[in-house]
Design a protein around this motif. Structure first.
Motif, PDB file in Angstrom:
ATOM      1  N   ARG A  74       0.827  -1.210   0.000  1.00 49.87           N
ATOM      2  CA  ARG A  74       0.000   0.000   0.000  1.00 49.87           C
ATOM      3  C   ARG A  74       0.863   1.263   0.000  1.00 49.87           C
ATOM      4  O   ARG A  74       0.537   2.254  -0.640  1.00 49.87           O
ATOM      5  CB  ARG A  74      -0.908  -0.017   1.236  1.00 49.87           C
ATOM      6  N   GLU A  75       1.975   1.232   0.736  1.00 47.59           N
ATOM      7  CA  GLU A  75       2.859   2.399   0.861  1.00 47.59           C
ATOM      8  C   GLU A  75       3.806   2.562  -0.322  1.00 47.59           C
ATOM      9  O   GLU A  75       4.420   3.613  -0.485  1.00 47.59           O
ATOM     10  CB  GLU A  75       3.693   2.293   2.150  1.00 47.59           C
ATOM     11  N   ALA A  76       3.948   1.541  -1.143  1.00 50.13           N
ATOM     12  CA  ALA A  76       4.948   1.550  -2.220  1.00 50.13           C
ATOM     13  C   ALA A  76       4.498   2.370  -3.422  1.00 50.13           C
ATOM     14  O   ALA A  76       3.315   2.455  -3.735  1.00 50.13           O
ATOM     15  CB  ALA A  76       5.248   0.121  -2.651  1.00 50.13           C
ATOM     16  N   SER A  77       5.496   2.927  -4.103  1.00 51.41           N
ATOM     17  CA  SER A  77       5.256   3.597  -5.386  1.00 51.41           C
ATOM     18  C   SER A  77       5.396   2.606  -6.534  1.00 51.41           C
ATOM     19  O   SER A  77       4.832   2.799  -7.608  1.00 51.41           O
ATOM     20  CB  SER A  77       6.253   4.733  -5.584  1.00 51.41           C
ATOM     21  N   LEU A  78       6.180   1.542  -6.300  1.00 51.65           N
ATOM     22  CA  LEU A  78       6.406   0.479  -7.271  1.00 51.65           C
ATOM     23  C   LEU A  78       6.654  -0.804  -6.491  1.00 51.65           C
ATOM     24  O   LEU A  78       7.325  -0.777  -5.458  1.00 51.65           O
ATOM     25  CB  LEU A  78       7.637   0.790  -8.148  1.00 51.65           C
ATOM     26  N   VAL A  79       6.116  -1.922  -6.979  1.00 49.71           N
ATOM     27  CA  VAL A  79       6.355  -3.226  -6.358  1.00 49.71           C
ATOM     28  C   VAL A  79       7.101  -4.095  -7.363  1.00 49.71           C
ATOM     29  O   VAL A  79       6.733  -4.151  -8.541  1.00 49.71           O
ATOM     30  CB  VAL A  79       5.030  -3.907  -5.932  1.00 49.71           C
ATOM     31  N   ILE A  80       8.161  -4.746  -6.868  1.00 55.95           N
ATOM     32  CA  ILE A  80       8.876  -5.755  -7.643  1.00 55.95           C
ATOM     33  C   ILE A  80       8.674  -7.054  -6.886  1.00 55.95           C
ATOM     34  O   ILE A  80       9.047  -7.156  -5.718  1.00 55.95           O
ATOM     35  CB  ILE A  80      10.376  -5.423  -7.787  1.00 55.95           C
ATOM     36  N   SER A  81       8.052  -8.038  -7.519  1.00 57.07           N
ATOM     37  CA  SER A  81       7.616  -9.239  -6.806  1.00 57.07           C
ATOM     38  C   SER A  81       8.057 -10.514  -7.502  1.00 57.07           C
ATOM     39  O   SER A  81       8.235 -10.544  -8.719  1.00 57.07           O
ATOM     40  CB  SER A  81       6.088  -9.228  -6.711  1.00 57.07           C
ATOM     41  N   HIS A  82       8.167 -11.570  -6.700  1.00 60.39           N
ATOM     42  CA  HIS A  82       8.288 -12.916  -7.261  1.00 60.39           C
ATOM     43  C   HIS A  82       6.964 -13.217  -7.955  1.00 60.39           C
ATOM     44  O   HIS A  82       6.006 -12.441  -7.860  1.00 60.39           O
ATOM     45  CB  HIS A  82       8.598 -13.932  -6.140  1.00 60.39           C
ATOM     46  N   ALA A  83       6.871 -14.333  -8.633  1.00 57.63           N
ATOM     47  CA  ALA A  83       5.698 -14.610  -9.458  1.00 57.63           C
ATOM     48  C   ALA A  83       4.598 -15.392  -8.745  1.00 57.63           C
ATOM     49  O   ALA A  83       3.763 -16.012  -9.399  1.00 57.63           O
ATOM     50  CB  ALA A  83       6.124 -15.338 -10.735  1.00 57.63           C
ATOM     51  N   GLY A  84       4.557 -15.352  -7.430  1.00 61.32           N
ATOM     52  CA  GLY A  84       3.489 -16.023  -6.699  1.00 61.32           C
ATOM     53  C   GLY A  84       2.163 -15.319  -6.911  1.00 61.32           C
ATOM     54  O   GLY A  84       2.082 -14.087  -6.874  1.00 61.32           O
ATOM     55  N   SER A  85       1.106 -16.091  -7.147  1.00 65.42           N
ATOM     56  CA  SER A  85      -0.188 -15.496  -7.476  1.00 65.42           C
ATOM     57  C   SER A  85      -0.731 -14.626  -6.346  1.00 65.42           C
ATOM     58  O   SER A  85      -1.361 -13.599  -6.613  1.00 65.42           O
ATOM     59  CB  SER A  85      -1.198 -16.577  -7.852  1.00 65.42           C
ATOM     60  N   GLY A  86      -0.494 -14.995  -5.096  1.00 62.99           N
ATOM     61  CA  GLY A  86      -0.980 -14.188  -3.978  1.00 62.99           C
ATOM     62  C   GLY A  86      -0.393 -12.784  -4.003  1.00 62.99           C
ATOM     63  O   GLY A  86      -1.120 -11.791  -3.889  1.00 62.99           O
ATOM     64  N   SER A  87       0.917 -12.697  -4.163  1.00 57.89           N
ATOM     65  CA  SER A  87       1.584 -11.389  -4.208  1.00 57.89           C
ATOM     66  C   SER A  87       1.152 -10.591  -5.436  1.00 57.89           C
ATOM     67  O   SER A  87       0.926  -9.386  -5.360  1.00 57.89           O
ATOM     68  CB  SER A  87       3.101 -11.566  -4.222  1.00 57.89           C
ATOM     69  N   ILE A  88       1.036 -11.268  -6.571  1.00 60.79           N
ATOM     70  CA  ILE A  88       0.634 -10.584  -7.805  1.00 60.79           C
ATOM     71  C   ILE A  88      -0.757  -9.976  -7.645  1.00 60.79           C
ATOM     72  O   ILE A  88      -0.957  -8.780  -7.867  1.00 60.79           O
ATOM     73  CB  ILE A  88       0.640 -11.551  -9.010  1.00 60.79           C
ATOM     74  N   PHE A  89      -1.742 -10.791  -7.244  1.00 67.68           N
ATOM     75  CA  PHE A  89      -3.115 -10.290  -7.196  1.00 67.68           C
ATOM     76  C   PHE A  89      -3.337  -9.297  -6.062  1.00 67.68           C
ATOM     77  O   PHE A  89      -4.135  -8.373  -6.195  1.00 67.68           O
ATOM     78  CB  PHE A  89      -4.120 -11.445  -7.165  1.00 67.68           C
ATOM     79  N   GLU A  90      -2.607  -9.439  -4.951  1.00 67.84           N
ATOM     80  CA  GLU A  90      -2.722  -8.452  -3.876  1.00 67.84           C
ATOM     81  C   GLU A  90      -2.221  -7.094  -4.365  1.00 67.84           C
ATOM     82  O   GLU A  90      -2.839  -6.066  -4.113  1.00 67.84           O
ATOM     83  CB  GLU A  90      -1.936  -8.899  -2.636  1.00 67.84           C
ATOM     84  N   THR A  91      -1.116  -7.093  -5.096  1.00 63.81           N
ATOM     85  CA  THR A  91      -0.562  -5.841  -5.625  1.00 63.81           C
ATOM     86  C   THR A  91      -1.498  -5.227  -6.656  1.00 63.81           C
ATOM     87  O   THR A  91      -1.761  -4.017  -6.631  1.00 63.81           O
ATOM     88  CB  THR A  91       0.829  -6.087  -6.245  1.00 63.81           C
ATOM     89  N   LEU A  92      -2.023  -6.043  -7.568  1.00 65.02           N
ATOM     90  CA  LEU A  92      -2.950  -5.537  -8.581  1.00 65.02           C
ATOM     91  C   LEU A  92      -4.239  -5.013  -7.946  1.00 65.02           C
ATOM     92  O   LEU A  92      -4.779  -3.986  -8.371  1.00 65.02           O
ATOM     93  CB  LEU A  92      -3.272  -6.621  -9.607  1.00 65.02           C
ATOM     94  N   ARG A  93      -4.718  -5.712  -6.918  1.00 63.74           N
ATOM     95  CA  ARG A  93      -5.943  -5.276  -6.222  1.00 63.74           C
ATOM     96  C   ARG A  93      -5.748  -3.899  -5.583  1.00 63.74           C
ATOM     97  O   ARG A  93      -6.662  -3.089  -5.525  1.00 63.74           O
ATOM     98  CB  ARG A  93      -6.322  -6.312  -5.154  1.00 63.74           C
ATOM     99  N   LEU A  94      -4.507  -3.626  -5.134  1.00 69.24           N
ATOM    100  CA  LEU A  94      -4.198  -2.332  -4.518  1.00 69.24           C
ATOM    101  C   LEU A  94      -3.776  -1.287  -5.559  1.00 69.24           C
ATOM    102  O   LEU A  94      -3.346  -0.194  -5.212  1.00 69.24           O
ATOM    103  CB  LEU A  94      -3.105  -2.503  -3.456  1.00 69.24           C
ATOM    104  N   SER A  95      -3.908  -1.649  -6.844  1.00 70.63           N
ATOM    105  CA  SER A  95      -3.624  -0.738  -7.966  1.00 70.63           C
ATOM    106  C   SER A  95      -2.223  -0.145  -7.925  1.00 70.63           C
ATOM    107  O   SER A  95      -2.040   1.054  -8.173  1.00 70.63           O
ATOM    108  CB  SER A  95      -4.664   0.387  -8.011  1.00 70.63           C
ATOM    109  N   LYS A  96      -1.246  -0.985  -7.629  1.00 72.33           N
ATOM    110  CA  LYS A  96       0.142  -0.532  -7.599  1.00 72.33           C
ATOM    111  C   LYS A  96       0.878  -1.016  -8.844  1.00 72.33           C
ATOM    112  O   LYS A  96       0.669  -2.147  -9.288  1.00 72.33           O
ATOM    113  CB  LYS A  96       0.860  -1.067  -6.352  1.00 72.33           C
ATOM    114  N   PRO A  97       1.748  -0.180  -9.412  1.00 73.21           N
ATOM    115  CA  PRO A  97       2.556  -0.638 -10.548  1.00 73.21           C
ATOM    116  C   PRO A  97       3.421  -1.820 -10.113  1.00 73.21           C
ATOM    117  O   PRO A  97       3.960  -1.818  -8.999  1.00 73.21           O
ATOM    118  CB  PRO A  97       3.422   0.570 -10.913  1.00 73.21           C
TER     119      PRO A  97
END
Length: 172
Positions: A78-101
């Protein structure tokens, strides 16, 4: 962007060991690319990895910190301006749900890597950028956040209606 504005890049390697991701974001080349894009802070969640990133950066002013685990990474995302993530679906969809690049970095060491298929499909749909540890710098330099499309979760109602009909339950 005003002077002194904090722009954090949050990196999550998940709960497993993804040292290749941590090493990639810890490289001077990637840090310099992040600085050139205007980011000021780099926070790395490294999971079970053994590679400890350097908190000291060369000539840059990028502030670096890291930790292993957290009960929830939602606040960091939520606090990030950009997220760089591993390819786990949980991390991906949580980031997309929070509308973060999002830049998803695929772990090529995983056998039967279905995660890369998900990341590549979402990248093709312009919801995120997809990279490998060795291409992360180039991905950061080339990324244009204005090209990203918001991710809108699918509507499950038609599927529920079809299942209910199949099972013989009355429609609405």
């Amino acid at each position: 962007m005003g002077d002194g504005e904090k722009r954090t890049v949050f990196v999550t390697g998940g709960t497993t060991c993804f040292d290749a991701l941590v090493q990639a974001v810890d490289s001077e080349r990637v840090k310099e690319a992040l600085l050139q894009k205007g980011y000021t802070h780099l926070l790395i969640q490294m999971g079970r990895g053994t590679y400890a990133p350097s908190k000291v950066t060369g000539n840059s002013t990028l502030q670096v910190d890291y930790f292993t685990f957290s009960p929830s990474i939602a606040d960091y995302i939520r606090e990030a301006s950009l997220v760089i993530s591993h390819a786990g679906s949980g991390s991906i969809f949580e980031t997309l749900r929070l509308s973060k690049p999002l830049i998803v970095v695929v772990n090529e060491d995983l056998m039967d890597n279905h995660q890369s298929e998900l990341a590549e499909e979402l990248a093709e749909r312009k919801h995120l950028f997809c990279a490998r540890p060795q291409t992360l710098q180039e991905t950061i330099q080339a990324m244009d956040l204005t090209t990203l499309q918001p991710y809108v979760p699918g509507d499950a109602k038609p599927v529920v209606t079809l299942i209910n009909k199949f099972l013989g339950f009355p429609g609405e």
